[in-house]
Design an enzyme around this catalytic site. Structure first.
Site, PDB file in Angstrom:
ATOM      1  CB  SER A   1      -0.935   0.015   1.215  1.00  0.00           C
ATOM      2  OG  SER A   1      -1.872  -1.038   1.145  1.00  0.00           O
TER       3      SER A   1
ATOM      4  N   GLY B   1      -4.366  -2.208  -0.893  1.00  0.00           N
ATOM      5  CA  GLY B   1      -3.512  -1.894  -2.030  1.00  0.00           C
ATOM      6  C   GLY B   1      -3.254  -0.405  -2.127  1.00  0.00           C
TER       7      GLY B   1
ATOM      8  CB  CYS C   1      -7.112  -1.045   2.839  1.00  0.00           C
ATOM      9  SG  CYS C   1      -6.053   0.384   2.545  1.00  0.00           S
ATOM     10  CG  LEU C   2      -7.623  -0.463  -3.527  1.00  0.00           C
ATOM     11  CD1 LEU C   2      -7.695   1.036  -3.797  1.00  0.00           C
ATOM     12  CD2 LEU C   2      -6.549  -1.099  -4.404  1.00  0.00           C
TER      13      LEU C   2
ATOM     14  CG  ASN D   1      -0.988   2.427   4.724  1.00  0.00           C
ATOM     15  OD1 ASN D   1      -0.797   3.593   4.387  1.00  0.00           O
ATOM     16  ND2 ASN D   1      -0.375   1.412   4.146  1.00  0.00           N
TER      17      ASN D   1
ATOM     18  N   GLY E   1      -4.899   6.944   1.851  1.00  0.00           N
ATOM     19  CA  GLY E   1      -4.919   8.352   1.473  1.00  0.00           C
ATOM     20  C   GLY E   1      -6.190   8.758   0.760  1.00  0.00           C
TER      21      GLY E   1
ATOM     22  CG  HIS F   1      -4.660  -2.164   7.262  1.00  0.00           C
ATOM     23  ND1 HIS F   1      -4.285  -2.979   6.216  1.00  0.00           N
ATOM     24  CD2 HIS F   1      -4.722  -0.909   6.751  1.00  0.00           C
ATOM     25  CE1 HIS F   1      -4.099  -2.244   5.126  1.00  0.00           C
ATOM     26  NE2 HIS F   1      -4.362  -0.988   5.426  1.00  0.00           N
TER      27      HIS F   1
ATOM     28  CD  GLU G   1      -4.106  -6.102   7.843  1.00  0.00           C
ATOM     29  OE1 GLU G   1      -3.341  -5.255   7.344  1.00  0.00           O
ATOM     30  OE2 GLU G   1      -5.345  -5.951   7.881  1.00  0.00           O
TER      31      GLU G   1
END
Length: 382
Positions: free
Chosen positions: A47, A241, A269-270, A311, A313, A353, A355
């Site tokens: 990422s 990602g 995330c992505l 994490n 943007g 995340h 994990e």
């Protein structure tokens, strides 16, 4: 011999320091991460592709590096910025000090700069493009030119750049203090077949799915829905990602086809952003993003607060959510959307995340919810 290094931001701000990695230059979006530990996991997280990572904790490198803590097969961060590199790396798992690790992976890095000043600047002005030059006489003018020439992450599809080239199987579970990384499990001991899209997947995500009984078929980012459906999965996972989710039309199209079935979907995330886009929502670029292991998130269903690893943007625009998406999680830092669940399909996602790696495991029960949906799907299919 100690070599000089220079970080220049696109606004012209300069930070002079010491080179601790490879000689050369690195260009990318400069972001800051507030995690106190886990620098190796951060560096190898796909990422962070095309990003220069500033670690706000002052002492980085204390415990060295080791093979087991890598989240992928290579370092994906474009460059590294830290305050202080300890003289000695000391840990029973250490096999290589951080500076040697960075040089071996050809990563440009700078130390001995005021990371507090840099972090305040990024927080106030937003993430900026930047360039690190490491060598005998770093050229500030050249660094500024390179920083300004970087196009930024808006509109950049990086998932297809970091994804696996070939489909592969994954059956290894999580590391433990007693045994370290375990041997791969027999597929006969893993009852659930999950197809995992690799948009930049971290290994710890795959391990936590295996811990819950999933045998994984990991596929490239551009794999069609038809190919995946032929694999007869019990569930489909959409990984984390890098980059902007909006240009990933191949993934959005595939997810829309999956949503025509009743196969459970779980995105992180992505993958979370792609599920939202496939459902009709929109995403936006954030000012400086969320990067760290101490982010409070409210679970709207249970009315509890979780400390999470983050994490990203980009974020899903809550105002754009269609009627069939409900909000499940929200950031307590800035109120941005953190989780969604389809009301008409067994599909859900989380921006952070669960994990961790590095970070807390408060959100790990989201993996259990995925397994619950898979079990319900298998029961209904009988």
């Amino acid at each position: 011999m100690i070599k000089s290094a220079l970080l220049v931001l696109e606004d012209g701000t300069q930070f002079h320091g010491r080179a601790i990695g490879a000689t050369g230059s690195a260009v990318g979006e400069v972001v800051f991460n507030t995690s106190m530990t886990g620098y190796q996991e951060i560096l190898t997280d796909p990422s962070y592709s095309r990003q220069i990572v500033t670690l706000t904790y002052p002492h980085i490198g204390n415990v060295g590096t080791n093979k087991a803590d890598e989240e992928s097969s290579q370092v994906h961060a474009q460059g590294l910025v830290i305050r202080d590199l300890p003289l000695i790396a000391s840990n029973f798992r250490n096999t290589e000090d951080l500076s040697s690790y960075l040089k071996r992976h050809n990563i440009v890095a700078i130390a001995d700069i005021d990371t507090r000043k840099l972090t305040r600047l990024l927080r106030e002005k937003g993430a900026q493009n930047g360039c690190i030059i490491a060598g005998d006489s770093p050229d500030a003018k050249l660094a500024l030119e390179k920083a300004k020439a970087f196009p930024g992450l808006n509109g950049m599809d990086l998932a297809k750049e970091v994804t696996t080239a070939e489909t592969y199987r994954w059956t290894q579970g999580s590391w433990t203090l007693k045994d370290g990384l375990p041997e791969a499990k027999s597929e006969d001991d893993l009852p659930f077949h999950v197809v995992a899209y690799d948009f930049g997947a971290k290994r710890n995500i795959l391990r936590m799915l295996v811990d819950r009984g999933c045998r994984l078929t990991v596929v490239p980012a551009q794999t069609s829905a038809e190919e995946v459906l032929k694999m007869n999965p019990d569930g489909i996972f959409l990984s984390n990602g890098p980059g902007d989710p909006a240009p990933c039309d191949y993934a959005i199209t595939a997810i829309q086809k999956f949503l025509e079935t009743d196969i459970p979907l779980f995105g992180i995330c992505l993958g979370h952003q792609l599920l939202a886009l496939a459902s009709g929502a929109k995403t936006v670029k954030m000012k400086f993003g969320h990067h760290g292991g101490n982010h409070p998130v409210k679970d709207m269903d249970r009315n509890v607060v979780m400390i999470t690893a983050q994490n990203h943007g980009f974020a899903v625009d809550e105002d754009s959510l269609p009627a069939n998406l409900r909000v499940t999680h929200k950031s307590l830092f800035d109120g941005t959307l953190q989780g969604i669940h389809r009301t008409d399909k067994p599909a859900f996602s989380f921006q952070g995340h669960p994990e961790a790696s590095p970070g807390p495991h408060d959100a790990a029960p989201l993996f259990d919810h995925f397994i619950e949906l898979i079990e319900q799907y298998r029961q209904s299919a009988k």
